[in-house]
Design an enzyme around this catalytic site. Structure first.
Site, PDB file in Angstrom:
ATOM      1  N   LYS A 184       0.838  -1.198   0.000  1.00 26.47           N
ATOM      2  CA  LYS A 184       0.000   0.000   0.000  1.00 26.47           C
ATOM      3  C   LYS A 184       0.878   1.255   0.000  1.00 26.47           C
ATOM      4  O   LYS A 184       1.593   1.516   0.958  1.00 26.47           O
ATOM      5  CB  LYS A 184      -0.904   0.059   1.241  1.00 26.47           C
ATOM      6  N   GLU A 258      10.339   0.736  10.145  1.00 30.31           N
ATOM      7  CA  GLU A 258      11.286   1.841   9.939  1.00 30.31           C
ATOM      8  C   GLU A 258      10.521   3.110  10.281  1.00 30.31           C
ATOM      9  O   GLU A 258       9.600   3.491   9.556  1.00 30.31           O
ATOM     10  CB  GLU A 258      11.723   1.923   8.466  1.00 30.31           C
ATOM     11  N   CYS A 292      13.384  10.763   6.983  1.00 31.86           N
ATOM     12  CA  CYS A 292      13.403  10.243   8.357  1.00 31.86           C
ATOM     13  C   CYS A 292      14.777  10.392   8.987  1.00 31.86           C
ATOM     14  O   CYS A 292      14.890  10.580  10.195  1.00 31.86           O
ATOM     15  CB  CYS A 292      12.965   8.793   8.354  1.00 31.86           C
ATOM     16  N   GLU A 389      10.145  15.345  15.637  1.00 31.59           N
ATOM     17  CA  GLU A 389      10.428  15.326  14.212  1.00 31.59           C
ATOM     18  C   GLU A 389       9.542  16.361  13.518  1.00 31.59           C
ATOM     19  O   GLU A 389       8.326  16.321  13.644  1.00 31.59           O
ATOM     20  CB  GLU A 389      10.109  13.922  13.705  1.00 31.59           C
TER      21      GLU A 389
END
Ligand code: TAP
Length: 478
Positions: A184, A258, A292, A389
């Site tokens: 997906k 991850e 990331c 983040e």
């Protein structure tokens, strides 16, 4: 900040053929969703609708998983590694042949500069398929024993920041190891995954080996929770990763995650200054900071702080923000309105908490989602912009005096994905690399990727590795 009208360059648009609507790719065929409404994917640079895409509901996900199971049992599982490799090499070559078109499609759907999609994303996509094709007949050397076995059906969910590269990281090792997949893509960036489905058809890949189910988070949830899935592989936020880990706990499923990061990019006083400034810029502004492993916390040794900051600001003033399809663009569009809102909110919090915000003068297009390159100074470790983040072109700068202090500050985060070290001393690089709790440590470079090299995190950045032999091992049962 002033605004100007942006119109995508017509010659670039001419080389991609975007259909007005796309179905799901199940069992080798494009097919309409049985339930769920289509959704629109837009260009984040112009807000223009690029295409309508089917949203897969649970019944469609079930169909895709069944197709993958059948292909695993009847065709792909029993096939020799040598024959699987032939398909993977064929896919790699087709990606190279269609690379120009794929790069434009990626930049249109994601907003990233064409220079990056053309020179980084798509070449790495092809490189991953070539690399894992080479492994398909050598699985006994993958480190999981003499009789390595695939898990079966892999359910894979990926984010929007490197849409086709994340697909390659997931699909290439899974197929090389003998698994079949249902993937997906992210809701905002489905188009290159659908182009990849066409490539599977062109390569005559047996039906059901690769299935693409487009949709939103609930499609991803239906996929990872499906009992016919043997291996779950997810890249995305720590929050969703946590929910997935809970949902697969106690089941037969293997899982790799991850997740997010808040990397320290550490500059010592003896660092080669020109190279370092380029490394800082690449570390945080590459892909609009939607990375990331972005070097989003700059740690600078106090003695060179003034010089580094002055030169960094000068360099930021030369960055061009705008049309992703213009080869001179350095910073493209923010991927979505929601992501832009998140970047704005955290930047405002940075100001409210007392850090000093700076951006160069820059004109931003009138439509679309844009954010200027931004640096915060006077940041303390307690500030949210130093801990959370931001996933945008926003850098937080902190200082340190000693290597020990640099290590303590770098490790003072719940994440542990990556870090960078800039110094002239080899011994210091080795010492620091051993102290840093980060899965990837770059020295005198940043954001370098290679299919042979494993990638992944510690702590809340997830578990498991992608890339290299380790990435293959994750798709083999122990
Ligand atoms: P997420 O919201 O976590 O989305 C990632 C993917 O998961 C998307 O396809 C999303 O679908 C899907 N999803 C959402 N909810 C789900 C659920 N409950 N069950 C299963 N799937 C679900 O992250 P994002 O906003 O797309 O990406 C940004 C985040 O990803 C950042 O935190 C970043 O650090 C992280 N990231 C990590 C890495 C690595 S390698 N560690 C790489 C890239 C990004 P929708 O698209 O419809 O939301």
């Amino acid at each position: 900040m002033s605004r100007f009208e942006y119109a995508p360059a017509p010659e670039s648009r001419a080389i991609v053929d975007i259909k007005s609507s796309y179905g799901l790719f199940i069992n080798g065929q494009f097919t309409d969703a049985t339930d769920g409404k289509p959704f629109k994917t837009v260009s984040p640079a112009s807000e223009e609708v690029l295409a309508e895409v089917s949203e897969a509901g649970p019944a469609d996900v079930d169909k895709a998983v069944r197709a993958a199971r059948k292909a695993f049992e009847k065709v792909w599982g029993p096939m020799s590694g040598k024959d699987r490799a032939k398909y993977l090499f064929r896919i790699a070559r087709l990606i190279q042949e269609r690379s120009r078109e794929l790069a434009v499609l990626e930049s249109l759907d994601n907003g990233k500069p064409i220079r990056e999609s053309r020179d980084v994303d798509i070449p790495l996509v092809a490189a991953h398929f070539f690399y894992y094709a080479g492994w398909a007949d050598k699985l006994e050397y993958a480190g999981v024993g003499d009789d390595p076995q695939p898990w079966g059906v892999a359910g894979q969910v990926i984010p929007w920041n490197f849409p086709m590269l994340m697909l390659a990281w997931k699909i290439a090792p899974a197929l090389a190891a003998g698994n079949t997949v249902v993937l997906k893509p992210a809701e905002t960036t489905p188009l290159t995954a659908l182009a990849f489905a066409e490539i599977c058809q062109q390569a005559d890949l047996p039906p059901g080996v690769v299935n693409i189910v487009t949709g939103a988070g609930r499609t991803g949830q239906a996929l990872v929770e499906h009992e016919g899935v043997d291996k779950v592989a997810f890249t995305g936020s720590t929050e969703v990763g946590r929910a997935i880990a809970k949902s697969v706990a106690g089941t037969h499923k293997a899982v790799t995650l991850e997740l997010g990061g808040k990397a320290a990019n550490i500059v010592f006083e003896d660092a080669p200054i020109d190279q370092t400034i380029e490394g800082i810029v690449n570390g945080i502004f590459f892909n609009q900071g939607h990375v990331c492993c972005a070097g989003s916390r700059l740690l600078v040794q106090e003695s060179v702080y003034d010089e580094v900051l002055a030169r960094l600001k000068r360099r930021m003033g030369t960055l061009r923000v705008g049309d992703p399809l213009d080869k001179n663009t350095d910073i493209g569009a923010i991927n979505s309105a929601a992501q832009l809102a998140k970047i704005r909110e955290l930047s405002q919090i940075g100001e409210d908490e007392g850090a000093e915000r700076w951006s160069p003068e820059c004109e931003l297009p009138a439509h679309g989602y844009w954010f200027p390159p931004t640096v915060f100074t006077g940041v303390s470790q307690a500030h949210r912009i130093a801990r959370e983040e931001i996933f945008g072109p926003v850098l937080s700068v902190l200082t340190f005096r000693t290597p020990q202090e640099a290590v303590e500050k770098a490790n003072n985060t719940p994440f542990g994905l990556s870090a960078g070290i800039w110094t002239d001393k080899g011994s210091r690089i080795l010492w620091m690399a051993n102290q840093l709790r980060a899965g990837v440590v770059w020295a005198n470079t940043f954001n370098r990727f290679d299919p042979t090299s494993p990638f992944g995190g510690y702590k809340e950045s997830g578990y498991g590795r992608e890339g290299g032999r380790h990435g293959l091992e994750a798709y083999l049962a122990h």
